[in-house]
Design a protein around this motif. Structure first.
Motif, PDB file in Angstrom:
ATOM      1  N   HIS A 169       0.843  -1.205  -0.041  1.00 44.37           N
ATOM      2  CA  HIS A 169       0.062   0.064  -0.012  1.00 44.37           C
ATOM      3  C   HIS A 169       0.918   1.246   0.130  1.00 44.37           C
ATOM      4  CE1 HIS A 169      -3.712  -2.502   1.557  1.00 44.37           C
ATOM      5  NE2 HIS A 169      -3.671  -2.436   0.254  1.00 44.37           N
ATOM      6  N   ALA A 170       0.440   2.222  -0.696  1.00 50.19           N
ATOM      7  CA  ALA A 170       1.296   3.455  -0.748  1.00 50.19           C
ATOM      8  C   ALA A 170       1.446   3.997   0.489  1.00 50.19           C
ATOM      9  CB  ALA A 170       0.707   4.571  -1.949  1.00 50.19           C
ATOM     10  N   VAL A 171       0.196   3.958   1.344  1.00 49.80           N
ATOM     11  CA  VAL A 171       0.318   4.282   2.735  1.00 49.80           C
ATOM     12  C   VAL A 171       0.811   3.039   3.387  1.00 49.80           C
ATOM     13  CG1 VAL A 171      -0.840   5.430   4.853  1.00 49.80           C
ATOM     14  CG2 VAL A 171      -1.119   6.415   2.509  1.00 49.80           C
ATOM     15  N   LEU A 172       1.887   2.890   3.655  1.00 53.08           N
ATOM     16  CA  LEU A 172       2.638   1.506   4.181  1.00 53.08           C
ATOM     17  C   LEU A 172       1.582   0.927   5.379  1.00 53.08           C
ATOM     18  CD1 LEU A 172       4.538  -0.542   3.312  1.00 53.08           C
ATOM     19  CD2 LEU A 172       6.058   0.269   4.757  1.00 53.08           C
ATOM     20  N   ASP A 173       1.382   1.873   6.128  1.00 51.03           N
ATOM     21  CA  ASP A 173       1.074   1.162   7.718  1.00 51.03           C
ATOM     22  C   ASP A 173      -0.704   1.132   7.483  1.00 51.03           C
ATOM     23  OD1 ASP A 173       1.244   0.521  10.059  1.00 51.03           O
ATOM     24  OD2 ASP A 173       0.942   2.442  10.991  1.00 51.03           O
ATOM     25  N   THR A 174      -1.028   0.422   6.460  1.00 54.23           N
ATOM     26  CA  THR A 174      -2.449   0.214   6.415  1.00 54.23           C
ATOM     27  C   THR A 174      -2.725  -1.292   5.828  1.00 54.23           C
ATOM     28  OG1 THR A 174      -2.495   0.920   3.984  1.00 54.23           O
ATOM     29  CG2 THR A 174      -3.328   2.445   5.537  1.00 54.23           C
ATOM     30  N   GLY A 175      -3.800  -1.951   6.639  1.00 49.35           N
ATOM     31  CA  GLY A 175      -3.825  -3.243   6.393  1.00 49.35           C
ATOM     32  C   GLY A 175      -5.196  -3.549   5.340  1.00 49.35           C
ATOM     33  N   GLU A 176      -5.619  -4.633   5.305  1.00 43.24           N
ATOM     34  CA  GLU A 176      -6.628  -5.030   4.531  1.00 43.24           C
ATOM     35  C   GLU A 176      -7.355  -6.288   4.877  1.00 43.24           C
ATOM     36  OE1 GLU A 176      -5.554  -4.306   0.308  1.00 43.24           O
ATOM     37  OE2 GLU A 176      -7.742  -5.083  -0.414  1.00 43.24           O
ATOM     38  N   VAL A 177      -8.580  -6.590   4.327  1.00 45.55           N
ATOM     39  CA  VAL A 177      -9.271  -8.117   4.733  1.00 45.55           C
ATOM     40  C   VAL A 177      -9.504  -8.334   3.153  1.00 45.55           C
ATOM     41  CG1 VAL A 177     -10.918  -9.254   5.720  1.00 45.55           C
ATOM     42  CG2 VAL A 177      -9.692  -7.363   7.026  1.00 45.55           C
ATOM     43  N   TYR A 178      -9.399  -9.628   3.105  1.00 44.16           N
ATOM     44  CA  TYR A 178      -9.820 -10.565   1.821  1.00 44.16           C
ATOM     45  C   TYR A 178     -10.604 -11.620   2.515  1.00 44.16           C
ATOM     46  CZ  TYR A 178      -6.117  -8.713  -1.572  1.00 44.16           C
ATOM     47  OH  TYR A 178      -5.649  -7.794  -2.688  1.00 44.16           O
ATOM     48  N   TYR A 179     -11.649 -11.794   1.553  1.00 44.51           N
ATOM     49  CA  TYR A 179     -12.672 -12.889   1.934  1.00 44.51           C
ATOM     50  C   TYR A 179     -12.937 -13.606   0.617  1.00 44.51           C
ATOM     51  CZ  TYR A 179     -17.094 -15.187   3.003  1.00 44.51           C
ATOM     52  OH  TYR A 179     -18.032 -15.932   3.129  1.00 44.51           O
ATOM     53  N   ALA A 180     -12.484 -14.932   0.324  1.00 47.39           N
ATOM     54  CA  ALA A 180     -12.505 -15.765  -0.802  1.00 47.39           C
ATOM     55  C   ALA A 180     -14.005 -16.138  -0.765  1.00 47.39           C
ATOM     56  CB  ALA A 180     -11.536 -16.807  -0.446  1.00 47.39           C
ATOM     57  N   LEU A 181     -14.776 -15.831  -1.870  1.00 43.40           N
ATOM     58  CA  LEU A 181     -16.271 -16.370  -2.182  1.00 43.40           C
ATOM     59  C   LEU A 181     -16.200 -17.634  -2.929  1.00 43.40           C
ATOM     60  CD1 LEU A 181     -17.310 -12.709  -3.230  1.00 43.40           C
ATOM     61  CD2 LEU A 181     -17.659 -13.992  -0.905  1.00 43.40           C
ATOM     62  N   ARG A 182     -15.237 -17.736  -3.887  1.00 41.12           N
ATOM     63  CA  ARG A 182     -15.311 -18.931  -4.815  1.00 41.12           C
ATOM     64  C   ARG A 182     -13.949 -19.253  -5.390  1.00 41.12           C
ATOM     65  NH1 ARG A 182     -16.677 -17.743  -9.519  1.00 41.12           N
ATOM     66  NH2 ARG A 182     -17.655 -15.910  -9.462  1.00 41.12           N
ATOM     67  N   GLY A 183     -13.676 -20.453  -5.553  1.00 39.16           N
ATOM     68  CA  GLY A 183     -12.401 -20.845  -6.124  1.00 39.16           C
ATOM     69  C   GLY A 183     -11.205 -21.283  -5.172  1.00 39.16           C
ATOM     70  N   SER A 184     -10.063 -21.363  -5.730  1.00 40.35           N
ATOM     71  CA  SER A 184      -9.038 -21.927  -4.884  1.00 40.35           C
ATOM     72  C   SER A 184      -7.877 -21.142  -5.160  1.00 40.35           C
ATOM     73  CB  SER A 184      -8.715 -23.472  -5.165  1.00 40.35           C
ATOM     74  OG  SER A 184      -7.865 -23.922  -4.482  1.00 40.35           O
ATOM     75  N   PRO A 236      -8.323   0.528   3.657  1.00 37.53           N
ATOM     76  CA  PRO A 236      -8.474   1.979   4.166  1.00 37.53           C
ATOM     77  C   PRO A 236      -8.550   2.692   2.899  1.00 37.53           C
ATOM     78  CG  PRO A 236      -6.953   0.887   5.511  1.00 37.53           C
ATOM     79  CD  PRO A 236      -7.105  -0.117   4.519  1.00 37.53           C
ATOM     80  N   ALA A 237      -9.378   3.787   2.907  1.00 31.01           N
ATOM     81  CA  ALA A 237      -9.806   4.429   1.653  1.00 31.01           C
ATOM     82  C   ALA A 237      -8.356   5.238   1.102  1.00 31.01           C
ATOM     83  CB  ALA A 237     -10.793   5.579   1.794  1.00 31.01           C
ATOM     84  N   ASN A 238      -7.464   5.387   1.882  1.00 28.46           N
ATOM     85  CA  ASN A 238      -6.248   6.222   1.789  1.00 28.46           C
ATOM     86  C   ASN A 238      -5.077   5.316   1.594  1.00 28.46           C
ATOM     87  OD1 ASN A 238      -6.048   5.277   4.272  1.00 28.46           O
ATOM     88  ND2 ASN A 238      -4.435   7.086   4.875  1.00 28.46           N
ATOM     89  N   ALA A 239      -5.276   3.809   1.243  1.00 28.39           N
ATOM     90  CA  ALA A 239      -4.262   2.982   1.177  1.00 28.39           C
ATOM     91  C   ALA A 239      -3.213   3.250  -0.146  1.00 28.39           C
ATOM     92  CB  ALA A 239      -4.665   1.668   1.467  1.00 28.39           C
ATOM     93  N   GLY A 240      -4.191   3.279  -1.174  1.00 30.33           N
ATOM     94  CA  GLY A 240      -3.257   3.452  -2.408  1.00 30.33           C
ATOM     95  C   GLY A 240      -2.526   2.061  -2.788  1.00 30.33           C
ATOM     96  N   HIS A 241      -1.921   2.223  -3.957  1.00 29.16           N
ATOM     97  CA  HIS A 241      -1.172   0.958  -4.339  1.00 29.16           C
ATOM     98  C   HIS A 241       0.431   1.586  -4.719  1.00 29.16           C
ATOM     99  CE1 HIS A 241      -5.098   0.090  -5.484  1.00 29.16           C
ATOM    100  NE2 HIS A 241      -4.785  -1.206  -5.377  1.00 29.16           N
TER     101      HIS A 241
END
Ligand code: S6P
Ligand code: ZN
Length: 186
Positions: A89-104, A152-157
């Motif tokens: 993330h461009a703002v390094l100190d930001t996390g994220e949550v991923y939830y796998a809905l389908r697939g492997s 986070p809305a400010n995370a960026g890439h």
């Protein structure tokens, strides 16, 4: 107050409304795969879509959140499975949550200090990506991998480090089995 909401159809992998949309083809990821010959041979005949992203935007405020889905196709480039670019993330100190809905799938996670790990990311898995860790999603299955994400809305890439040196681990198909190997180019 206008509260933002949308319907997420996990079976179809569709959002009822979204304001960001992107499509990434193999040519957009040419520098990310290890086997450059396989990349060029594939692009010469077709330029397959690897993944599509749909999501919502918000003002880039530290306390706000954005969310969406990513649809990652199944396939290979050489021995490597289709994957996302991966980013800090461009703002390094930001996390994220991923939830796998389908697939492997699998996730490759790397800290700025170079610690790299690969973890399973199959349908039903909720993965917490801690602040500072770069993240890449890999589809190790034979069907589309669909996942929901919130960050986070400010995370960026920040793709620069990944395009320069890649991740420390690659996920490759060895005799039909998804296998984690050290990146030979590191
Ligand atoms: C954003 C989040 C996802 C990815 C998407 C594509 O923080 O992690 O929306 O952007 O899965 O991956 P990439 O690495 O090409 O941005
Ligand atoms: Zn992210």
């Amino acid at each position: 107050m206008n509260f933002q909401s949308y319907q997420l159809d996990a079976t179809l992998g569709k959002l009822s409304n979204y304001d960001i949309q992107s499509t990434s083809r193999l040519s957009n990821l040419a520098g990310y795969f290890a086997d450059k010959t396989a990349v060029q041979n594939t692009i010469a005949t077709a330029d397959p879509i690897l993944y599509r992203v749909y999501g919502t935007t918000r003002p880039a405020l530290a306390g706000d959140l954005i969310s969406g889905i990513t649809l990652l196709n199944a396939g290979q480039v050489g021995q490597e499975y289709y994957m996302t670019k991966g980013h800090f993330h461009a703002v390094l100190d930001t996390g994220e949550v991923y939830y796998a809905l389908r697939g492997s799938g699998m996730m490759v996670l790397e800290s700025p200090e170079g610690e790299c790990q690969a973890v399973d990311f199959a349908a039903g898995t909720v993965l917490h990506i801690p602040p500072r860790w770069a993240h890449r999603t890999v589809n190790v299955g034979s069907s589309e991998l669909c996942f929901f994400w919130v960050c986070p809305a400010n995370a960026g890439h920040d793709y620069a480090t990944i395009i320069e040196q890649g991740f420390g681990k690659l996920i490759v198909n060895q005799d039909g089995i998804p296998t984690v190997i050290d990146n030979p180019h590191r």
